[in-house]
Design an enzyme around this catalytic site. Structure first.
Site, short mmCIF file in Angstrom:
data_model
loop_
_atom_site.label_atom_id
_atom_site.label_comp_id
_atom_site.label_asym_id
_atom_site.label_seq_id
_atom_site.Cartn_x
_atom_site.Cartn_y
_atom_site.Cartn_z
N GLY A 116 56.83 39.73 -15.49
CA GLY A 116 57.30 38.35 -14.85
C GLY A 116 56.47 37.65 -13.65
CB SER A 117 56.50 34.18 -12.77
OG SER A 117 57.74 33.98 -12.97
N GLY A 118 56.84 35.87 -10.24
CA GLY A 118 57.54 36.03 -8.85
C GLY A 118 56.60 37.36 -7.61
CG HIS A 119 55.52 40.61 -8.99
ND1 HIS A 119 56.77 40.93 -8.62
CD2 HIS A 119 56.64 40.18 -10.44
CE1 HIS A 119 57.88 41.08 -9.15
NE2 HIS A 119 57.09 41.27 -10.41
CG ASP A 128 56.96 44.11 -18.54
OD1 ASP A 128 57.08 42.90 -18.39
OD2 ASP A 128 58.06 44.31 -17.56
CG HIS A 174 61.73 43.92 -10.01
ND1 HIS A 174 61.19 44.98 -11.05
CD2 HIS A 174 60.86 42.40 -10.93
CE1 HIS A 174 60.14 44.49 -11.43
NE2 HIS A 174 59.82 43.23 -11.77
#
Lengths: 334, 218
Positions: free
Chosen positions: A55-58, A111, A221
């Site tokens: 995911g993005s945001g990391h 994932d 998350h």
């Protein structure tokens, strides 16, 4: 929470647009899929392709780790959500040089499904050999008896690094995966959360934590951890995290390790170095030698507050991989 | 009952609207046991489906193709874990509609049973794990047996959706065993599972669609 945004729905696309514009000497988007980024550098013809994603945001995870010494391509998902099989498959096709592609990602239900579907398609439709190694370094995410259920957090950095180096040493796919799996087996992380992040689309905090509270084992998350309690000193927190790591993976006197103190997004370097200071003391007291150390924001959760400590036990082969130079937009090691 | 490709598209449009209405509620449920984005994720996926419905699928008359495109589009837009789960449901459903222009009671039963079983297989979850399967398994069992008894799809579907609702509500008292929320252990008790809820809405939307249609016809 205040954020600099345009239309929140377009946040991932706009980030990627800015990213490739900022680093055209490192990375490009594939015309087939905007969520597929690959290195612009030429690699050896027999090199195993290294594909990372999540995911993005990391950020810097995962797109920041495409380049020399790390990955050849990345598939980018929505915020905190696995990419779908399409961008994964496109990256796979672009980076395969006939030696196959290693998929490296964290052990999350989404994932596993999406990368699994992409690997099947690569095999059936494209005849590209794919093998996967999953990161399971988060000690707090499942008890030792159910170790295979654990998620990947900051320790993913070491797994990407080990596999990325192995591929550049000229190892074949099987051996790249062997090294990645060894790195994972030798790596443990423990985190602490201090404050939540909020998703651009909702603006709501991802979890609740009192003003003077911290949460041990909080997921990256915002998955609740194993223990909520009053905020303690940096030294106490470091002691707790190191204790849990060493109980889970005993390390003998004289053994060498790599250490990562990772910030979750809004914790200042100042505080991270306070944590590292105590971690180093604790390891030294036990006669454990820190061979290499990393302190900074390597895999974050938007603006979440808190940090994690990661320890990787090193043998000769892993030492070689950890020493291997890296040149990526968000990570350089000489 | 007889449904055409047009009806199927109308139904998917209703889901698009339903998801926008329930978006905040689904996020709210997800904040209690996850990362609070289930409503956002559903909206991203169904908005992408909407794009297809008003463009590429406008003149499409093959129900199987429509359901297949819906599944694939949702997967592409979403990824995550709900992406593969819902996509598998709509794609397995599509398989049962192959070469059919109008859908009769037995086709509709086969479609929804395949939808439910596809999701269960992809997610490898069992009843009691606090997932979509807690809604879907009682739904599929009840639909299969009720339809065998009555040969009337509407009646069978009404009963099945009622059992789906009970299944969804049962997730409140369960400890999560799958996905991110499994990390909560005991702390997940008391919260209704967002996936079990969104899939219930999808089924309930189909029920109100066919009920309304029936009312119009008679």
């Amino acid at each position: 929470m205040k954020k600099l945004l345009n239309n929140p729905t377009n946040v991932v696309e706009e980030m990627l647009e800015g990213y490739v514009k900022a680093h055209p000497d490192y990375i490009k988007q594939l015309p087939e899929n905007q969520r597929s980024l690959v290195t612009v550098r030429e690699t050896r013809d027999d090199k195993v392709g290294i594909l990372i994603g999540g995911g993005s945001g990391h950020e810097p995870g995962f797109m920041g780790y495409v380049g020399e010494g790390m990955a050849d391509g990345v598939a980018v998902g929505n915020i905190f959500a696995s990419p779908s099989p399409d961008p994964i498959l496109e990256v796979t096709k672009a980076i395969d040089k006939g030696a196959g592609v290693a998929y490296l990602y964290g052990n999350y239900a989404g994932d596993v499904m999406n990368f699994g579907m992409a690997a099947e398609m690569a095999d059936l439709e494209e005849e590209i050999q794919v093998q996967a190694a999953l990161a399971t370094d988060d000690v707090a995410s499942a008890p030792k008896e159910e170790q295979e259920k654990r998620r990947g957090i900051a320790g993913e950095l070491f797994i990407f690094k080990a596999a990325g180096a192995a591929a550049e040493f000229g190892y074949d796919l099987e051996n790249v995966i062997r090294v990645a799996e060894k790195a994972n087996a030798n790596t443990r992380s423990m985190g602490v959360g201090l404050s939540p992040c909020s998703l651009p689309q909702t603006g709501e905090p991802s979890f609740e934590l009192g003003e003077n509270e911290m949460e041990i084992g909080l997921g990256h998350h915002g998955e609740p951890g194993i223990e909520k309690g009053p905020l303690e000193t940096a030294d106490h927190v470091a002691e707790r995290l190191v204790k849990d790591i060493l109980e889970d993976m005993p390390i003998n006197q004289g053994e060498q390790v790599a250490v990562l103190v990772n910030g979750l997004g809004s914790t200042p370097r100042m505080e991270l170095y306070l944590i590292y200071r105590r971690v180093e003391q604790l390891l030294a007291e036990r006669g454990i030698v820190v061979y290499r150390s990393y302190v900074g924001d390597y895999i974050t959760s938007l603006e979440m507050g808190g940090c994690s400590v990661t320890v990787m036990k090193l043998d000769e082969e892993l030492k070689q991989t950890i020493d291997h130079p890296v040149n990526c937009p968000m990570f350089v090691q000489k | 009952m007889e449904l055409t490709s047009r009806d199927l598209k109308d139904y998917f449009h209703l889901i698009v609207n339903m998801v926008e209405e329930e978006k905040d509620y689904l996020c709210e449920l997800d904040r209690k046991i996850g990362d609070g984005d289930h409503g956002v994720t559903m909206s991203i996926g169904w908005q992408a489906v909407n794009e297809k419905l008003v463009n590429e699928l406008v003149d499409e008359e093959d129900p199987a193709k429509i359901s297949l495109v819906v599944g694939k589009t949702f997967l592409s837009a979403v990824g995550s874990s709900v992406g593969p789960l819902y996509a598998t449901g709509f794609m397995r459903g599509a398989k049962t509609l192959k070469n059919k222009n109008t859908l009769h009671d037995n086709d509709l039963t086969a479609y929804w049973v395949a939808f439910a079983n596809g999701i269960k297989e992809r997610g490898e979850a069992e009843v009691g794990d606090k997932t979509m399967v807690d809604t879907l398994e009682p739904f599929a069992e009840s639909l299969t047996s009720q339809f065998a008894d009555t040969q009337d799809f509407l009646t069978a579907f009404q009963i099945a959706v009622n059992d789906a609702k009970k299944g969804m509500e049962s997730t409140k008292k369960l400890i999560s065993k799958k996905g991110r929320s499994s990390r909560l252990g005991e702390r997940s008790v008391g919260a209704q599972d967002p996936g079990a809820t969104s899939v219930y809405f999808i089924l309930a939307t189909f029920l109100s669609f066919i009920e309304e249609r029936k009312a119009k016809v008679s």
